[in-house]
Scaffold this motif. Structure first.
Motif, short mmCIF file in Angstrom:
data_model
loop_
_atom_site.label_atom_id
_atom_site.label_comp_id
_atom_site.label_asym_id
_atom_site.label_seq_id
_atom_site.Cartn_x
_atom_site.Cartn_y
_atom_site.Cartn_z
N LEU A 186 0.88 -1.16 0.00
CA LEU A 186 0.00 0.00 0.00
C LEU A 186 0.91 1.20 0.00
N ARG B 243 -8.22 10.06 4.69
CA ARG B 243 -8.09 8.61 4.66
C ARG B 243 -7.83 8.04 6.05
N SER B 244 -7.44 8.90 6.99
CA SER B 244 -7.24 8.43 8.35
C SER B 244 -8.57 8.16 9.06
N ILE B 245 -9.65 8.75 8.55
CA ILE B 245 -10.96 8.56 9.18
C ILE B 245 -11.53 7.21 8.75
N ALA B 246 -11.86 6.38 9.73
CA ALA B 246 -12.48 5.09 9.39
C ALA B 246 -13.78 5.36 8.65
N ARG C 87 4.50 2.95 12.34
CA ARG C 87 5.65 3.21 11.48
C ARG C 87 6.92 3.39 12.29
N GLY D 132 -8.17 -1.61 8.95
CA GLY D 132 -9.34 -2.46 9.17
C GLY D 132 -9.71 -2.50 10.64
N GLY E 157 -6.62 7.49 13.88
CA GLY E 157 -6.14 6.62 12.81
C GLY E 157 -4.77 7.05 12.33
N TYR E 158 -4.61 8.37 12.20
CA TYR E 158 -3.33 8.91 11.74
C TYR E 158 -2.23 8.61 12.74
N ASP F 184 2.45 4.82 -0.02
CA ASP F 184 1.92 6.02 0.62
C ASP F 184 2.64 7.24 0.09
N ASP G 299 -1.17 5.00 12.72
CA ASP G 299 -0.32 4.69 11.58
C ASP G 299 1.11 5.18 11.82
N THR H 24 -11.51 10.64 15.57
CA THR H 24 -11.29 9.28 15.05
C THR H 24 -10.22 9.29 13.97
N GLY H 25 -10.34 10.28 13.06
CA GLY H 25 -9.34 10.39 11.99
C GLY H 25 -7.96 10.64 12.56
N TRP I 150 -9.36 -0.08 12.85
CA TRP I 150 -10.09 1.15 13.19
C TRP I 150 -11.53 1.09 12.69
N ALA J 261 -5.55 13.39 5.62
CA ALA J 261 -6.52 13.64 6.70
C ALA J 261 -7.75 12.77 6.53
N LEU K 238 -12.50 -3.42 1.86
CA LEU K 238 -13.00 -2.43 2.82
C LEU K 238 -14.45 -2.10 2.55
N ILE L 226 -4.58 5.92 -3.73
CA ILE L 226 -3.18 5.87 -3.30
C ILE L 226 -2.40 4.86 -4.13
N ASN L 227 -3.02 3.74 -4.44
CA ASN L 227 -2.32 2.76 -5.27
C ASN L 227 -2.17 3.23 -6.71
#
Lengths: 278, 257, 268
Positions: free
Chosen positions: A7, B99-102, A262, A210, A254-255, A9, A258, A250-251, A212, B97, B185, B135-136
């Motif tokens: 994936l 994509r971090s939100i589920a 890392r 997944g 998630g950040y 980034d 990650d 929540t976002g 989250w 920003a 997903l 992203i891919n």
């Protein structure tokens, strides 16, 4: 078998090749660009909120910010965040404790692999979220439910990537270790296990998104508190500003997850070439 | 390897099924826990009635709609972002920003805006699928051999044709990977969305909602397990479809040199 | 006045995180005559590939001007086609689709009807000897066949100037000789052109340069610049007997000394 899915980034290098002569001022502009976009987004949001003029449908950014501030000030947000992150951490720890040894076992023993793999391949397609109702029946609305779901979601990538990483140890390395006089247990400790750590970290990072998703979904329905619960709660009483504030948190979570994974990956496996990819 | 593998695999599955059959009665739950035979009977009944199929079709339609929206947005955007470095820099912050939100976290917002029907569900699916594809695709564009772009440019192709005839086919393998991840997903999200909406009102349809109904109103655990199996089978089938497709494109990955 | 003119051209790569700014070459003045076969030789790092990329319009110089027929080169154009060392064939296209690629998708895509396009492509397939391989994918071809395909693709696009960046560099010695012969044959026998095309050919092989060129530009290193331009007075048509001649050996020896002095100088 899931190989190491890449994936990619934002670290991926910008289109390589022609090194264009670049000027310093351009570099400054370039580094400011993402922020310009964020500001533009907030501006559009503000304008849209202004023209809709209904805080229940779309509160302006300032309202969301002040809701965020209130919930930070009275400690509610912190409590919810701690609850969610605690579940996430707990679920991940269980996933590593169970998944990593199973992965190593699968790599070391063909028989173990033959016994475990078909079961995994049958259960794995059932997404963690589909387990929520059954878990509600067995576990009820509780701490345990989100932890179980997260552990379930995270265990497969961790297990399979650990197995793949251990299997990926080259015959050459194993032979070298044997020639250097390492016993079988020493080889497992010093050659196989480092590879396993690479697999665990790769799997953890692949599973984080997944996890989250599953966490928030589980907390919507099956938890007494937490970030997902709060989003759903404020959505229910149509306090949209609070709801959006919690979505943002929540976002952010998630950040942070990650980034933390890392960092951990870089710490634990500084030799891992997968640092940039996933 | 074949025979031993098959025997071992079958053994472990049979052992699990037998254990389930024997110990189902002793699982301490609020409801009687079904054994294998109960679930099999339930599966037969549900397959005979039309409800399960109808709900499955509803869920699949939503996934398809949302996924198509995601592809329509992410593919051209990803191609352009990968090709035009400045645009990528520009949008990078926003992409990170969002994509971090589920994806499921934005469901309440979509329900508020679009109601509890298909649009909100498809929107969540689109949100879930858009980022892996985007992203891919960007990564795929970056990995396109610059020599091929150079060759096309010296053959007289304009930027638009370079994008459609060189960059797009060049990054197809990665786009397929992104789509596969996005679809995974998306499928998880649709179940979550239907479960959650089911929890709220009970009027949305879809297999996720059937699961919620059998949990909350009918307390039919056998049916619930059948639904889980259906979700798993469909998830597996969709993924297999993408894998087969992905393999079809694989030879193209071979570099020109 | 030449078809391509470079006037005090220089190229400096900006400083990156990895290192300071580097001068690829500077003060390059070059007139390329219409219809001539010009080879550029020099040690690696002298900027010969960069110079070729600038002529192609793939890169812009940081100093000076390169123009074609009096107009400054600002980007790639089908007037200047290119042959790459790594062939740069599109792996998802067959030989045939690679050869017709520029005609179908390039800026000149509306110039010919389909039938005419196919005729052109057919002519070049025959010319480079790829009959029977039209439906194959690049990975099914040998290195020599790939470069034939790339050559046919280049010629089918009907460029005025052919730019070649070590096109035979990745091939084994024998295939290399065969393709050199083919290239001079094709260059002399192109069906669609009433006159020979201008070729700019970058190589690090002196033998190759002497065999192919009308003139050879010898570039030096640190910083890259033009050291000397040698005129090759070997008669055309050239072939196997050319390589056996004494004049061929004289010229290669001369250039070899030139290059060796340069290498020793640069290493100092």
């Amino acid at each position: 078998m899931s190989k190491q899915v890449t994936l990619a980034d934002n670290n991926a290098s910008s289109a390589g090749g022609s090194a264009r002569p670049s000027i310093t001022s351009r570099t400054v502009i370039e580094s400011a660009l993402p922020w310009v976009a964020v500001v533009a987004f907030l501006l559009v949001w503000q304008l849209a909120a202004g023209s809709i003029a209904n805080a229940a449908l779309l509160p302006p950014p300032a309202r969301v910010a002040s809701a965020l501030g209130e919930h930070i000030a009275d400690g509610q947000l912190l409590n919810n965040a701690v609850a969610s992150l605690g579940r996430l951490a707990m679920g991940f720890i269980i996933a590593v404790v169970v998944g990593a040894p199973l992965g190593v076992l699968m790599a070391l023993s063909r028989a173990a692999n033959d016994f475990i793999e078909p079961v995994v391949e049958i259960i794995r397609p059932i997404s963690g979220i589909a387990w929520i109702p059954l878990a509600l029946i067995v576990l009820g609305v509780s701490q345990a439910l989100p932890v179980f779901i997260i552990a379930y979601v995270a265990i497969f990538p961790i297990m399979l990537n650990t197995a793949a990483a251990c299997r990926g140890v080259s015959q050459g390395l194993l032979r070298a270790a044997r020639v250097l006089g390492l016993s079988r247990s020493a080889i497992i400790r010093h050659v196989v296990l480092p590879a396993a750590v690479v697999g665990v970290m790769t799997g953890a990072r692949l599973g984080a998104g997944g996890a989250w998703l599953a966490l928030v979904a589980a907390e919507f329905i099956g938890a007494p508190d937490g970030l997902g619960f709060s989003i759903w709660y404020f959505a229910g009483i149509i306090q949209t500003a609070e709801m959006i504030a919690y979505i943002c948190v929540t976002g952010f979570g998630g950040y942070v997850t990650d980034r933390a994974l890392r960092l951990l990956q870089r710490r634990l496996t500084p030799w891992s070439p997968a640092l940039r990819g996933i | 390897m074949g025979a031993a593998r098959l025997v071992r695999g079958t053994t472990s599955i049979v052992v699990i099924l037998v254990a389930w059959q024997l110990f189902a009665g002793r699982i301490p739950t609020s409801l009687p826990f079904p054994n294998v035979v109960d679930v099999a009977e339930s599966a037969y009944d549900l397959a005979a009635s039309g409800d399960l199929w109808q709900a499955t079709v509803v869920s699949l339609q939503r996934v398809l709609l949302g996924f198509s929206i995601a592809v329509v947005i992410a593919l051209p955007l990803g191609l352009t972002m990968g090709y035009v470095g400045l645009l990528e820099r520009f949008l990078d912050g926003l992409v990170q920003a969002f994509r971090s939100i589920a994806p499921i976290a934005v469901l309440p917002l979509f329900i508020l805006w679009f109601g509890q029907g298909d649009v909100a569900a498809a929107s969540v699916v689109a949100y879930a699928a858009v980022f892996p594809i985007l992203i891919n695709t960007i990564a795929g564009v970056h990995s396109t051999e610059t020599r091929l772009v150079d060759a096309a440019r010296t053959l007289g192709l304009g930027h638009r044709h370079v994008l459609t005839h060189v960059v797009l086919p060049g990054c197809t393998p990665q786009v397929m990977t992104g789509m596969r991840l996005g679809m995974g997903l998306a499928w998880g999200s649709i179940i979550a969305a239907e479960l959650a909406v089911g929890a709220k009102t009970g009027a949305s349809g879809g297999i996720g909602q059937l699961m919620f109904i059998s949990y909350a109103y009918q307390t039919d655990v056998s049916a619930l397990i059948v639904y889980m199996i259906v979700v798993g089978l469909l998830g597996f089938g969709i993924d297999a479809l993408f894998r087969t497709f992905g393999r079809k494109w694989e030879p193209q990955r071979r570099s020109s040199s | 006045m030449g078809i391509i003119e470079a006037t005090s051209v220089g190229m400096t790569f900006a400083a990156t995180r990895q290192g300071s700014a580097t001068v690829a070459f500077q003060d390059v003045d070059l007139d390329i005559e219409e219809g001539e076969f010009l080879c550029i030789v020099g040690p690696s790092g002298c900027g010969k590939t960069t110079l070729l990329n600038i002529i192609a319009g793939l890169e812009r110089p940081t100093a000076g001007v390169v123009s074609m027929e009096g107009e400054e080169i600002e980007g790639p154009s089908p007037e200047r086609g290119m042959l790459f060392q790594d062939y740069a064939l599109f792996p998802w296209k067959t030989v045939w689709d690679n050869i017709t690629f520029g005609l179908r998708y390039g800026v000149r895509r509306r110039q010919y009807p389909r039938r005419r396009r196919d005729e052109i492509a057919r002519g070049f397939v025959d010319l480079v000897g790829l009959q029977g391989s039209e439906g194959k994918y690049p990975h099914e071809l040998s290195g020599g066949m790939k470069q034939r395909c790339a050559l046919a693709r280049l010629l089918a696009n009907e460029p005025e100037v052919l730019l070649m960046d070590e096109p035979f560099g990745a091939l084994d010695a024998q295939t290399r000789l065969v393709l050199q012969d083919e290239l001079v044959r094709v260059w002399g026998a192109e069906p669609s052109a009433p006159r020979r095309k201008t070729v700019v050919f970058v190589t690090h092989s002196i033998d190759e340069a002497v065999f192919l060129a009308d003139r050879i530009v010898v570039m030096g290193r640190r910083p890259g610049r033009i050291k000397e331009i040698v005129t090759v007075d070997l008669p055309r048509p050239r072939g196997t007997q050319t390589r056996a001649g004494s004049r061929f050996r004289e010229l290669t020896n001369l250039l070899w000394d030139e290059m060796r002095d340069e290498a020793i100088e640069a290493a100092r």
